[in-house]
Design a protein around this motif. Structure first.
Motif: not given
Length: 138
Positions: A40-43, A45, A60, A128
């Motif tokens: 995952w790029k980011s979980d 935000i 996401y 997320l």
């Protein structure tokens, strides 16, 4: 009459023997998991400050870093204030996909919400998170 009861008991005993439990052997089954890892790029935000009454889109992104195809089977927001959308096609190795969540910013104040993603790539669903602050209309 006694013979009928004896025959019935014998038949019952023999039929119950057919339901005996088979012993379980520890090493008899070896299961190999074909799951493909995803990154995952980011979980989490942080959407910052958003005006009340303006829906906010959160995206996401992940990449299939494994050798098998990834299939998203379910995406669920934590409340009715979050609508979700996701890639319905299988994600082949090396490809990226997007999970979209649209937050209905109707209530003023700080918020933290989650989106739960179920795939064939992870044993447990991925949770997320997004957060921010809804500012009142002036």
């Amino acid at each position: 009459m006694k013979n009928a009861i004896k025959i019935s008991m014998l038949a019952l005993t023999l039929s119950l023997m057919s339901f005996s439990v088979n012993p379980i052997y520890k090493d008899s089954i070896v299961k190999e998991v074909d799951a493909s890892p995803i990154s995952w790029k980011s979980d989490l935000i942080d959407v910052g400050q958003i005006p009340q009454g303006t829906p906010k889109l959160i995206e996401y992104e992940f990449i299939n870093t494994g050798k098998a195809t990834v299939i998203i089977t379910n995406v669920q927001g934590s409340c009715g204030c979050t609508a979700t959308d996701y890639t319905k096609e299988p994600i082949t190795p090396g490809k990226t996909a997007i999970i979209k969540a649209t937050y209905n910013a109707s209530n003023v104040g700080a918020f933290t919400k989650t989106v739960t993603v179920t795939t064939n790539a992870e044993e447990t669903p991925k949770v997320l998170t997004f957060k921010g602050i809804v500012l009142a209309k002036v």
